[in-house]
Design a protein around this motif. Sequence first.
Motif, PDB file in Angstrom:
ATOM      1  N   CYS A  41       0.830  -1.214   0.000  1.00 31.47           N
ATOM      2  CA  CYS A  41       0.000   0.000   0.000  1.00 31.47           C
ATOM      3  C   CYS A  41       0.861   1.259   0.000  1.00 31.47           C
ATOM      4  O   CYS A  41       0.478   2.285  -0.577  1.00 31.47           O
ATOM      5  CB  CYS A  41      -0.938  -0.002   1.211  1.00 31.47           C
ATOM      6  SG  CYS A  41      -2.277  -1.215   1.120  1.00 31.47           S
ATOM      7  N   GLN A  42       1.996   1.214   0.661  1.00 30.60           N
ATOM      8  CA  GLN A  42       2.901   2.355   0.657  1.00 30.60           C
ATOM      9  C   GLN A  42       3.509   2.567  -0.729  1.00 30.60           C
ATOM     10  O   GLN A  42       3.690   3.700  -1.173  1.00 30.60           O
ATOM     11  CB  GLN A  42       4.010   2.150   1.693  1.00 30.60           C
ATOM     12  CG  GLN A  42       3.517   2.200   3.132  1.00 30.60           C
ATOM     13  CD  GLN A  42       4.602   1.853   4.135  1.00 30.60           C
ATOM     14  OE1 GLN A  42       5.711   1.462   3.758  1.00 30.60           O
ATOM     15  NE2 GLN A  42       4.291   2.003   5.418  1.00 30.60           N
ATOM     16  N   ALA A  43       3.795   1.476  -1.417  1.00 31.29           N
ATOM     17  CA  ALA A  43       4.383   1.579  -2.751  1.00 31.29           C
ATOM     18  C   ALA A  43       3.351   1.929  -3.807  1.00 31.29           C
ATOM     19  O   ALA A  43       3.650   2.631  -4.779  1.00 31.29           O
ATOM     20  CB  ALA A  43       5.076   0.262  -3.117  1.00 31.29           C
ATOM     21  N   GLU A  44       2.088   1.456  -3.638  1.00 25.41           N
ATOM     22  CA  GLU A  44       1.020   1.689  -4.613  1.00 25.41           C
ATOM     23  C   GLU A  44      -0.275   2.020  -3.864  1.00 25.41           C
ATOM     24  O   GLU A  44      -0.923   1.135  -3.323  1.00 25.41           O
ATOM     25  CB  GLU A  44       0.816   0.447  -5.484  1.00 25.41           C
ATOM     26  CG  GLU A  44      -0.341   0.566  -6.469  1.00 25.41           C
ATOM     27  CD  GLU A  44      -0.186   1.756  -7.397  1.00 25.41           C
ATOM     28  OE1 GLU A  44      -1.088   2.606  -7.422  1.00 25.41           O
ATOM     29  OE2 GLU A  44       0.858   1.835  -8.084  1.00 25.41           O
ATOM     30  N   PRO A  45      -0.651   3.318  -3.805  1.00 23.69           N
ATOM     31  CA  PRO A  45      -1.837   3.719  -3.019  1.00 23.69           C
ATOM     32  C   PRO A  45      -3.122   2.997  -3.424  1.00 23.69           C
ATOM     33  O   PRO A  45      -4.012   2.803  -2.590  1.00 23.69           O
ATOM     34  CB  PRO A  45      -1.933   5.231  -3.291  1.00 23.69           C
ATOM     35  CG  PRO A  45      -0.536   5.632  -3.653  1.00 23.69           C
ATOM     36  CD  PRO A  45       0.042   4.467  -4.393  1.00 23.69           C
ATOM     37  N   ASP A  46      -3.263   2.596  -4.692  1.00 22.95           N
ATOM     38  CA  ASP A  46      -4.488   1.928  -5.154  1.00 22.95           C
ATOM     39  C   ASP A  46      -4.386   0.404  -5.068  1.00 22.95           C
ATOM     40  O   ASP A  46      -5.210  -0.311  -5.636  1.00 22.95           O
ATOM     41  CB  ASP A  46      -4.789   2.320  -6.604  1.00 22.95           C
ATOM     42  CG  ASP A  46      -5.092   3.808  -6.733  1.00 22.95           C
ATOM     43  OD1 ASP A  46      -5.610   4.381  -5.757  1.00 22.95           O
ATOM     44  OD2 ASP A  46      -4.800   4.384  -7.792  1.00 22.95           O
ATOM     45  N   PHE A  47      -3.383  -0.071  -4.346  1.00 20.75           N
ATOM     46  CA  PHE A  47      -3.151  -1.511  -4.312  1.00 20.75           C
ATOM     47  C   PHE A  47      -4.357  -2.275  -3.753  1.00 20.75           C
ATOM     48  O   PHE A  47      -4.720  -3.343  -4.258  1.00 20.75           O
ATOM     49  CB  PHE A  47      -1.907  -1.816  -3.468  1.00 20.75           C
ATOM     50  CG  PHE A  47      -1.622  -3.277  -3.326  1.00 20.75           C
ATOM     51  CD1 PHE A  47      -1.101  -4.001  -4.386  1.00 20.75           C
ATOM     52  CD2 PHE A  47      -1.882  -3.939  -2.122  1.00 20.75           C
ATOM     53  CE1 PHE A  47      -0.830  -5.361  -4.255  1.00 20.75           C
ATOM     54  CE2 PHE A  47      -1.614  -5.291  -1.996  1.00 20.75           C
ATOM     55  CZ  PHE A  47      -1.090  -6.010  -3.062  1.00 20.75           C
ATOM     56  N   ALA A  48      -5.008  -1.727  -2.714  1.00 20.10           N
ATOM     57  CA  ALA A  48      -6.129  -2.433  -2.075  1.00 20.10           C
ATOM     58  C   ALA A  48      -7.284  -2.673  -3.037  1.00 20.10           C
ATOM     59  O   ALA A  48      -7.976  -3.688  -2.952  1.00 20.10           O
ATOM     60  CB  ALA A  48      -6.602  -1.659  -0.855  1.00 20.10           C
TER      61      ALA A  48
END
Length: 215
Positions: free
Chosen positions: A146-153
């Motif tokens: 999530c820190q690397a990709e905000p839309d990961f979730a």
Amino acid sequence: MANRFDFVERRDMHFIYGLADGNAREAVRLYAERYPNRVQPNRAQFVNIHRNLGEHGTLGRNPDVTGRPRTRRTVEFEEAVLNRIEENPSTSTRAIAHELDCSNMSVWQVLNDEGMHPFHLQKVQGLSHNDYAPRVETCQWFLQQCQAEPDFASLLMHTDECCFTRDGYFNVHNSHVWSENNPHATHVDSSQHKFSINIWADIIGDHLIGPWGHK
């Protein structure tokens, strides 16, 4: 007879009767819908309770006068009630009333005066000793992503399943823990180990996949 219901039940019956606008048949249906685990009154009992309140100013004769003596509030009685709750927070007020030979309402009053409330148990999945470490590792990995990709979730597939068996089920409505604050008590449910059918569904983004079932 309405006297076989305790004061709380008679109070609720009169409330439902008013909610049904004096229609006893509708009151029977509404009461069964709202309180499915109680003894179900008939139409005449709703009418009698309403008539007693209008003619005598009471919801009916208190169950105490049918043989069980009224309980006089004393420090010793209050301590006895609280001690039993401390020993077993999941015990019922009816069990305490039977043990102390008092009315169910007397027990309720002591607990309410102490600011205690009956909180329902929550069903949670049973975990083995080896399950905890992998779950911590998964949570740490998820936070890193999530820190690397905000839309990961939003890119993940969220799945859930439910098992239905012929062995019955845990009734949350009838189980509770008395406490001043919600202890978030749980009930370990291990029924998945002997299921008859399993239902599965998945959500990814704003799309629903399933549900699917298999034995």
